[in-house]
Design a protein around this motif. Structure first.
Motif, mmCIF file in Angstrom:
data_model
loop_
_atom_site.group_PDB
_atom_site.id
_atom_site.type_symbol
_atom_site.label_atom_id
_atom_site.label_comp_id
_atom_site.label_asym_id
_atom_site.label_seq_id
_atom_site.Cartn_x
_atom_site.Cartn_y
_atom_site.Cartn_z
ATOM 1 N N GLN A 116 0.838 -1.205 0.000
ATOM 2 C CA GLN A 116 0.000 0.000 0.000
ATOM 3 C C GLN A 116 0.868 1.248 0.000
ATOM 4 N N GLU A 117 2.022 1.199 0.669
ATOM 5 C CA GLU A 117 2.901 2.374 0.676
ATOM 6 C C GLU A 117 3.373 2.713 -0.732
ATOM 7 N N THR A 119 1.729 2.204 -3.510
ATOM 8 C CA THR A 119 0.596 2.849 -4.171
ATOM 9 C C THR A 119 0.460 4.294 -3.701
ATOM 10 N N ASP A 120 0.565 4.521 -2.406
ATOM 11 C CA ASP A 120 0.453 5.879 -1.863
ATOM 12 C C ASP A 120 1.541 6.789 -2.426
ATOM 13 N N ARG A 121 2.748 6.287 -2.523
ATOM 14 C CA ARG A 121 3.856 7.105 -3.034
ATOM 15 C C ARG A 121 3.636 7.526 -4.482
ATOM 16 N N LEU A 124 -0.641 9.703 -4.339
ATOM 17 C CA LEU A 124 -0.874 10.919 -3.556
ATOM 18 C C LEU A 124 -0.171 12.156 -4.123
ATOM 19 N N LEU A 174 -5.846 11.475 3.772
ATOM 20 C CA LEU A 174 -4.834 11.455 2.716
ATOM 21 C C LEU A 174 -3.724 12.463 2.981
ATOM 22 N N ARG A 177 -1.478 11.105 5.538
ATOM 23 C CA ARG A 177 -0.622 10.065 4.947
ATOM 24 C C ARG A 177 0.544 10.707 4.208
#
Length: 199
Positions: A116-117, A119-121, A124, A174, A177
C-alpha cells in the motif's frame, strides 16, 4: 486561466513517473511498481508509461519543471539518464525500462506483490499536484481537474478523478498520509496548501 510549469497533466504525471524511478533505484522491480498503480485503478503503471512517453522526454520534462516548483520533484536516477545516453529510450527504440516487442512491454510473469505504501507514493503526489494547480488558479474548478485527469492522464476512471476521490476517501486522512511519507521519504511529499480547500 493561468499558466504554470507543465500545466496540469505534465505537472501531475511527472512526479508519478519519477517516483517510480526512485523506487526502481531502491531495488523494486518495475513490474511491482506498475502493479502498485494498477491496484489503485490506473490503466497503465508509471514504468510502462515512462517507456511509452520516452525516457528522454520524461527527463526533459522533469528538468524543465523542477526550477519553477515550490517543492522538489524526485530526482531522476543516474541509471535512467544512462539508459537515455545509451539510446534505450523506451517503446520507440524497443528497449527502455522494459524490452518491447510488437508494441508490448515484455514484463516478468513473477514479481513481488506491491505494498500500500508503494501505491500511496505514486498516487498521492498526483492528487497533491492537482490541488496545487487549483490553488494557483491554473485550472478554474474541481470538475475540470477531474475531467482532465481522467480523460487526459488516465487517472483511475471509476474513482471519478483525483479531487472527487480525495473527498470520498477523506482529505484529512490522505493529507496525514502525505505528512507521514514526507517524514519517511523527504520534502517532495510535503502536502500543498491546496489541501485546505478539502479539509
Amino acid at each position: 486561466m493561468r499558466s504554470t510549469p507543465g500545466f496540469l497533466v505534465n505537472r501531475s504525471l511527472t512526479p508519478y513517473m519519477l517516483e517510480a524511478m526512485v523506487m526502481m533505484q531502491e531495488g523494486v522491480a518495475p513490474e511491482t511498481i506498475d502493479a502498485a498503480a494498477e491496484a489503485f485503478g490506473m490503466p497503465v503503471g508509471p514504468a510502462e508509461l515512462a517507456d511509452q512517453v520516452g525516457l528522454d522526454v520524461g527527463i526533459a520534462v522533469a528538468d524543465s519543471l523542477k526550477a519553477g516548483l515550490d517543492k522538489p520533484l524526485p530526482v531522476p536516477p543516474d541509471t535512467l539518464r544512462a539508459k537515455v545516453t545509451a539510446g534505450d529510450l523506451g517503446r520507440k527504440t524497443g528497449k527502455g525500462i522494459y524490452a518491447w516487442k510488437d508494441g508490448e512491454p515484455q514484463k516478468a510473469k513473477s514479481f513481488a506483490k506491491p505494498t500500500q505504501e508503494m501505491t500511496d507514493r505514486l498516487i498521492l503526489p498526483m492528487i497533491d499536484a492537482c490541488l496545487e494547480c487549483l490553488r494557483k488558479g491554473v485550472v478554474e474548478d474541481e470538475d475540470i481537474v477531474d475531467g482532465a485527469m481522467v480523460f487526459g492522464a488516465g487517472f483511475a476512471p471509476f474513482r471519478g478523478g483525483p479531487i472527487h476521490y480525495a473527498r470520498q476517501a477523506g482529505a484529512q486522512t490522505l493529507k496525514a498520509r502525505m505528512e507521514e511519507l514526507a517524514v519517511l521519504h523527504g520534502e517532495r511529499f510535503r502536502p500543498d496548501q491546496g489541501w485546505e480547500r478539502l479539509t
